[in-house]
Design an enzyme around this catalytic site. Structure first.
Site, PDB file in Angstrom:
ATOM      1  N   CYS A 330       0.833  -1.196   0.000  1.00 35.82           N
ATOM      2  CA  CYS A 330       0.000   0.000   0.000  1.00 35.82           C
ATOM      3  C   CYS A 330       0.873   1.253   0.000  1.00 35.82           C
ATOM      4  CB  CYS A 330      -0.973  -0.044   1.175  1.00 35.82           C
ATOM      5  SG  CYS A 330      -2.431   1.005   0.946  1.00 35.82           S
ATOM      6  N   HIS A 427      -3.619  -5.741   1.328  1.00 38.56           N
ATOM      7  CA  HIS A 427      -3.322  -6.043   2.727  1.00 38.56           C
ATOM      8  C   HIS A 427      -3.853  -7.426   3.075  1.00 38.56           C
ATOM      9  CE1 HIS A 427      -1.973  -2.074   4.070  1.00 38.56           C
ATOM     10  NE2 HIS A 427      -2.954  -1.540   3.367  1.00 38.56           N
TER      11      HIS A 427
END
Length: 484
Positions: A330, A427
Site C-alpha cells: 500500500c 493487505h
C-alpha cells in the site's frame, strides 16, 4: 432487545480491547448471540467490513471472537490521525470529514445520532452487546459532548464496568480515583470493576480488591492474570507493535510516523523461523536483514519524508546492493516508485515528490478511496489469497507489467525483473497459509503455522482465561436493556 454492558478503562491501554474480545468469545461459546461495539475509536489500523466500510482493527477481531463478519455498525465513529492535531473522521464506514481536534469537539454532538443508530441495529440482532469505551472516563475535561465513554453510556442508558491495569502500578488509585473525580451521575453508572494484567499469585491482591470495594461500593468481577498469548492477537495501536526475534529469516520493518494497517505483520511474527524487527526512528535498518517490509501509511508523502529523514533510504539501497529483498504494501508500495503526485492536495498541499526509485512506477493520489474485500491469486504458484484494499491513489508504470497477483480479475502489483523488489496494494495477503509458505520458501525458510486456526485457538484460550478469572454470571446480571 439485547442486554448491554460497557467496559470502560481507568486509563488508556489497560487491555479493554482484549478483554472485550475474550468476553465476546466466552459468551458466544455459551451459546449467546453476541455483538461487539465501540462508539468511537482512534486508529490508523483499520479493517474493511462486509458492508464495504472501515472500522478499527480491534472491533474486527472482536467480530471474529463473536464468530460473525465485521460490520461498520460495530464501530460507527473512527478517527484516523493524519497530523498531530487533525484526523480523518469515518462515520458508519465512510469518510465524513478531515477535522482538527478543536473542530471535532464541536462536531461530536452531531455524531451521537449515527452512533446510537448503529448501536440500536446491533441490539436488535443480539442477546448481548459488549461495548468498549475509549481512553478513560476520568478525562472529565472531555466530558462535554462525549460519545466515547460516559456520554454514550448516558445516552444509551447502559451500565458500566471499570477495568484497571495493575501492571503499570497504582491500580487502587486508578479505580478509586476515577470514582472520586467523576460527576455523581456518571459514577453511579459503574456497577463493578475488574483488575487486569496481574503477574503472579492473584490471591496476593485480595486485600487490594477489598480496599477498592470498601472505598467505592462497587462489586469486584475478578482479577485477571497476565494473558501470555496476548502478543499473538492482532495489535491495533502502533505502540503495541513488538519485535519478535530468534528466527532464521530477519524481516526489518521501519516504524513510519503515520504507519497504518500493519496487521500484515501478524502472520509473519507468528512464524517460528521468522524474526520481525520493528526499527524505530533514529536507528538504521539492520545490515543483516533478509527482507525489508515497508508497511502502509495514512500519509504517504509525509511518511516518505520521515523515511528519508532517518537515513533509511540510504540503508535500503545498501540492502538492495547486498541482495536483500524488499516488499512494499500500500503506502510502502507507493514509496518504492519513482514519483508520487498529489495534484489535488489530498494529503495536504498539492505537491509532486520523488519516490525511492526502486520500482519503475508512478502514483497519482485521487480523492476516491478504494475499500474492498478482495480475492487474489499468486501468479508464481497459483496460491489463493484473501485480503483487503484500503487506499487512495493509482499506481502505474513499466514494472506493473510484472504484476505478481491476479486481484479480482485484474493484474495487481509491480516487481523488478529479478523479483527482488515488489509492491502491491493488497493487505492481509500473509494470512493465507499456502501463499505465506510459498513466499517464505522463496526466501529460504519453511512456514509452520496455520494462522487462522492459531488465531481461533488463541481466542478460545482467551475465552477460557476470562471464564476462569472473571465472574461472567455477575457480568450478565449487571448488563441491562438500553433505555434509548
Amino acid at each position: 432487545m439485547a442486554k448491554a454492558i460497557m467496559i470502560q478503562g481507568a486509563g488508556s491501554n489497560v487491555g479493554k480491547s482484549m478483554v472485550v474480545a475474550g468476553i465476546t468469545r466466552a459468551l458466544t461459546n455459551r451459546g449467546l448471540t453476541v455483538r461487539p461495539y465501540k462508539p468511537q475509536n482512534m486508529s490508523n489500523n483499520a479493517a474493511v467490513t462486509v458492508d464495504g466500510g472501515e472500522i478499527g482493527r480491534a472491533q474486527a477481531l472482536q467480530a471474529l471472537a463473536a464468530k460473525v463478519p465485521a460490520h461498520t455498525d460495530m464501530n460507527p465513529i473512527l478517527l484516523k490521525p493524519e497530523t498531530d492535531t487533525g484526523a480523518q473522521v469515518i462515520v458508519q464506514g465512510k469518510r465524513y470529514a478531515t477535522l482538527r481536534a478543536r473542530d471535532y469537539a464541536k462536531a461530536k454532538p452531531d455524531l451521537l445520532a449515527p452512533a446510537l443508530e448503529s448501536f440500536q441495529r446491533l441490539c436488535a440482532a443480539a442477546d448481548v452487546v459488549v461495548i468498549e469505551g475509549a481512553g478513560s472516563p476520568a478525562e472529565i475535561n472531555l466530558r462535554k459532548g462525549d460519545i466515547a465513554n460516559m456520554g454514550f453510556a448516558e445516552a444509551a442508558g447502559v451500565p458500566v464496568v471499570l477495568l484497571g491495569d495493575i501492571d503499570r502500578g497504582g491500580v487502587i488509585a486508578q479505580l478509586v480515583g476515577t470514582q472520586v473525580i467523576l460527576p455523581e451521575d456518571d459514577a453511579a453508572r459503574i456497577k463493578g470493576f475488574a483488575v487486569n494484567k496481574f503477574r503472579g499469585d492473584v490471591s496476593l491482591f485480595d486485600e487490594g480488591v477489598r480496599a477498592i470495594e470498601d472505598r467505592t461500593g462497587w462489586a469486584s468481577l475478578g482479577t485477571l492474570p497476565w494473558f501470555a498469548d496476548a502478543w499473538r492477537l492482532p495489535a491495533e495501536d502502533v505502540m503495541d507493535i513488538a519485535s519478535t526475534k530468534g528466527g532464521k529469516l530477519k524481516v526489518a520493518v521501519p516504524r513510519l510516523a503515520r504507519i497504518a494497517n500493519f496487521d500484515d505483520l501478524d502472520p509473519l511474527s507468528a512464524e517460528p523461523d521468522v524474526s520481525v524487527e520493528i526499527i524505530d526512528p533514529g536507528h538504521p535498518l539492520p545490515g543483516d536483514a533478509d527482507l525489508v517490509l515497508i508497511p502502509g501509511s495514512k500519509s504517504t508523502i509525509v511518511d516518505l519524508a520521515h523515511f528519508r529523514a532517518q537515513g533509511w533510504d540510504i540503508d535500503l539501497k545498501a540492502h538492495v546492493r547486498r541482495g536483500g529483498h524488499v516488499l512494499g504494501i500500500c503506502g510502502g508500495y507507493q514509496m518504492l516508485g519513482t514519483e508520487i503526485a498529489d495534484p489535488e492536495g489530498i494529503e495536504g498541499a498539492p505537491v509532486t515528490v520523488a519516490g525511492l526509485g526502486l520500482l519503475d512506477v508512478k502514483t497519482v493520489m485521487k480523492p476516491q478511496k478504494r475499500l474492498a474485500l478482495s480475492e487474489a491469486t499468486y501468479r508464481a504458484s497459483g496460491d489463493a489469497v484473501s485480503g483487503y484494499e484500503i487506499h487512495l491513489g493509482a499506481t502505474e508504470g513499466p514494472d506493473c507489467e510484472r504484476a505478481w497477483l491476479d486481484l479480482n480479475g485484474r493484474a495487481e502489483g509491480a516487481a523488478t525483473a529479478n523479483g527482488q523488489i515488489r509492491g502491491c496494494y493488497l493487505h492481509g495477503l500473509f494470512n493465507a497459509d499456502a501463499f505465506r509458505a510459498t513466499y517464505l520458501s522463496e526466501l529460504g525458510v519453511t512456514a509452520q503455522m496455520n494462522y487462522g486456526a492459531d488465531l481461533e485457538a488463541v481466542l478460545d484460550r482467551l475465552a477460557a482465561h476470562i471464564e476462569t478469572h472473571l465472574d461472567l454470571d455477575q457480568l450478565l446480571d449487571m448488563a441491562a436493556e438500553p433505555s434509548l
